[in-house]
Write a protein that holds these residues in place. Structure first.
Motif, short mmCIF file in Angstrom:
data_model
loop_
_atom_site.label_atom_id
_atom_site.label_comp_id
_atom_site.label_asym_id
_atom_site.label_seq_id
_atom_site.Cartn_x
_atom_site.Cartn_y
_atom_site.Cartn_z
N MET A 33 27.90 103.28 -1.22
CA MET A 33 26.75 103.13 -0.34
C MET A 33 26.53 101.64 -0.02
SD MET A 33 23.24 105.17 -0.12
CE MET A 33 22.08 104.46 -1.23
N ASN A 34 26.39 101.37 1.27
CA ASN A 34 26.19 100.02 1.78
C ASN A 34 24.87 99.46 1.27
OD1 ASN A 34 24.93 98.20 3.90
ND2 ASN A 34 27.06 98.27 4.56
N ASN A 35 24.86 98.17 0.91
CA ASN A 35 23.64 97.58 0.36
C ASN A 35 22.47 97.63 1.35
OD1 ASN A 35 24.65 95.64 2.09
ND2 ASN A 35 24.47 93.95 0.63
N GLY A 36 22.72 97.52 2.64
CA GLY A 36 21.65 97.60 3.63
C GLY A 36 21.03 98.98 3.75
N ARG A 37 21.80 99.99 3.41
CA ARG A 37 21.31 101.37 3.53
C ARG A 37 20.18 101.66 2.55
NH1 ARG A 37 20.31 105.09 7.05
NH2 ARG A 37 20.86 107.17 6.38
N TYR A 38 20.22 101.01 1.38
CA TYR A 38 19.19 101.24 0.37
C TYR A 38 17.79 100.96 0.95
CZ TYR A 38 22.72 101.57 -3.33
OH TYR A 38 23.77 101.95 -4.13
N LEU A 39 17.63 99.80 1.58
CA LEU A 39 16.31 99.44 2.10
C LEU A 39 15.90 100.29 3.30
CD1 LEU A 39 16.28 95.57 1.64
CD2 LEU A 39 15.22 97.33 0.21
N THR A 40 16.89 100.76 4.07
CA THR A 40 16.58 101.68 5.17
C THR A 40 15.97 102.97 4.61
OG1 THR A 40 18.32 100.79 6.57
CG2 THR A 40 17.57 103.03 7.06
N LEU A 41 16.55 103.47 3.54
CA LEU A 41 16.04 104.69 2.92
C LEU A 41 14.66 104.47 2.30
CD1 LEU A 41 19.40 105.90 1.44
CD2 LEU A 41 18.09 107.03 3.24
N VAL A 42 14.43 103.29 1.74
CA VAL A 42 13.10 102.97 1.21
C VAL A 42 12.08 103.00 2.35
CG1 VAL A 42 11.69 101.12 0.19
CG2 VAL A 42 13.93 101.68 -0.78
N ASP A 43 12.42 102.44 3.51
CA ASP A 43 11.53 102.48 4.67
C ASP A 43 11.19 103.91 5.07
OD1 ASP A 43 11.03 99.83 5.17
OD2 ASP A 43 12.45 99.65 6.82
N LEU A 44 12.18 104.78 5.08
CA LEU A 44 11.93 106.17 5.45
C LEU A 44 11.01 106.86 4.46
CD1 LEU A 44 15.51 107.18 6.63
CD2 LEU A 44 13.49 106.76 8.06
N LEU A 45 11.19 106.58 3.17
CA LEU A 45 10.31 107.18 2.17
C LEU A 45 8.90 106.60 2.28
CD1 LEU A 45 10.69 109.43 0.15
CD2 LEU A 45 11.03 107.71 -1.62
N LEU A 46 8.80 105.33 2.65
CA LEU A 46 7.49 104.72 2.85
C LEU A 46 6.73 105.43 3.97
CD1 LEU A 46 5.41 102.52 2.29
CD2 LEU A 46 6.72 101.01 3.79
N MET A 47 7.43 105.79 5.05
CA MET A 47 6.78 106.52 6.14
C MET A 47 6.25 107.86 5.64
SD MET A 47 6.72 104.63 8.76
CE MET A 47 6.67 103.16 7.75
N GLU A 48 7.05 108.54 4.82
CA GLU A 48 6.57 109.80 4.24
C GLU A 48 5.34 109.56 3.38
OE1 GLU A 48 7.89 113.23 1.05
OE2 GLU A 48 9.48 112.37 2.30
N TYR A 49 5.35 108.49 2.61
CA TYR A 49 4.20 108.15 1.76
C TYR A 49 2.95 107.94 2.62
CZ TYR A 49 2.33 106.35 -2.66
OH TYR A 49 1.62 106.19 -3.85
N PHE A 50 3.11 107.22 3.75
CA PHE A 50 1.97 107.00 4.66
C PHE A 50 1.40 108.32 5.15
CE2 PHE A 50 3.53 102.61 6.35
CZ PHE A 50 3.05 101.98 5.21
N VAL A 51 2.27 109.23 5.56
CA VAL A 51 1.82 110.51 6.10
C VAL A 51 1.13 111.32 5.00
CG1 VAL A 51 2.59 112.72 7.06
CG2 VAL A 51 3.52 110.57 7.96
N ARG A 52 1.77 111.45 3.86
CA ARG A 52 1.24 112.31 2.80
C ARG A 52 -0.03 111.77 2.14
NH1 ARG A 52 5.94 114.17 -1.01
NH2 ARG A 52 4.18 115.30 -1.92
N SER A 53 -0.24 110.45 2.20
CA SER A 53 -1.47 109.87 1.63
C SER A 53 -2.62 109.87 2.64
CB SER A 53 -1.21 108.44 1.16
OG SER A 53 -0.96 107.59 2.26
N GLY A 54 -2.33 110.17 3.90
CA GLY A 54 -3.34 110.13 4.95
C GLY A 54 -3.47 108.77 5.62
#
Length: 166
Positions: A33-54
């Motif tokens: 897995m490419n090192n840049g991909r890790y932070l991209t996935l963190v960003d995607l999970l952060l968006m989910e966190y924003f939605v699920r927390s309101g």
């Protein structure tokens, strides 16, 4: 975002976890897995966190924008093609404006592949929004607490980098 809106609500500070698989577009020339991909996935999970927390709804209503202020990550073990892993994420601290999140990439056996911290804030028309205000807009009280030592050490190192001190 649609899927996240159908999942159970989160409270600020709750851990969120997603099981994923290393796909061919995640790979670098070394076939892990490419090192840049890790932070991209963190960003995607952060968006989910924003939605699920309101918080996403609050940001949209007030026309606020999320802003990432920095990240630090360390790699311990590579993730191979098609390997399953878990990405865990939580807000672990906050100060006047910034929220500090810890993330972990774990193999199915629990071994740590990568971990790090990222910080984010919210920007409105007049600049950074305080955590007191953003929490109040969500009907919550912001209770400041001392930053964990890992966050404080990172911020100290960040200041040295920005100030040009080796």
């Amino acid at each position: 975002m649609w899927r996240a809106s159908r999942l159970p609500k989160l409270q600020i500070g709750d851990w969120i976890e997603r099981r994923l698989r290393v796909l061919p577009n995640d790979l670098d020339i070394n076939l892990h897995m490419n090192n840049g991909r890790y932070l991209t996935l963190v960003d995607l999970l952060l968006m989910e966190y924003f939605v699920r927390s309101g918080f996403a709804r609050t940001m949209l209503r007030l026309r606020w924008r999320p802003m990432l202020g920095g990240s630090v990550i360390t790699y311990r073990r590579g993730l191979q093609p098609f390997q399953r892993y878990r990405l865990r994420f939580a807000i672990v601290a906050a100060d006047e404006h910034w929220n500090y999140m810890r993330f972990e990439f774990l193999r199915d056996d629990g071994s740590l592949c990568a971990a790090g911290l990222t910080k984010g804030a919210v920007v409105g028309r007049s600049g950074l929004i305080t955590n007191v205000e953003s929490h109040a807009q969500m009907g919550l009280e912001f209770i400041p607490a001392p930053l964990p030592s890992a966050v404080q050490h990172w911020l100290d190192a960040e200041r040295s980098i920005v100030d040009g001190v080796a």
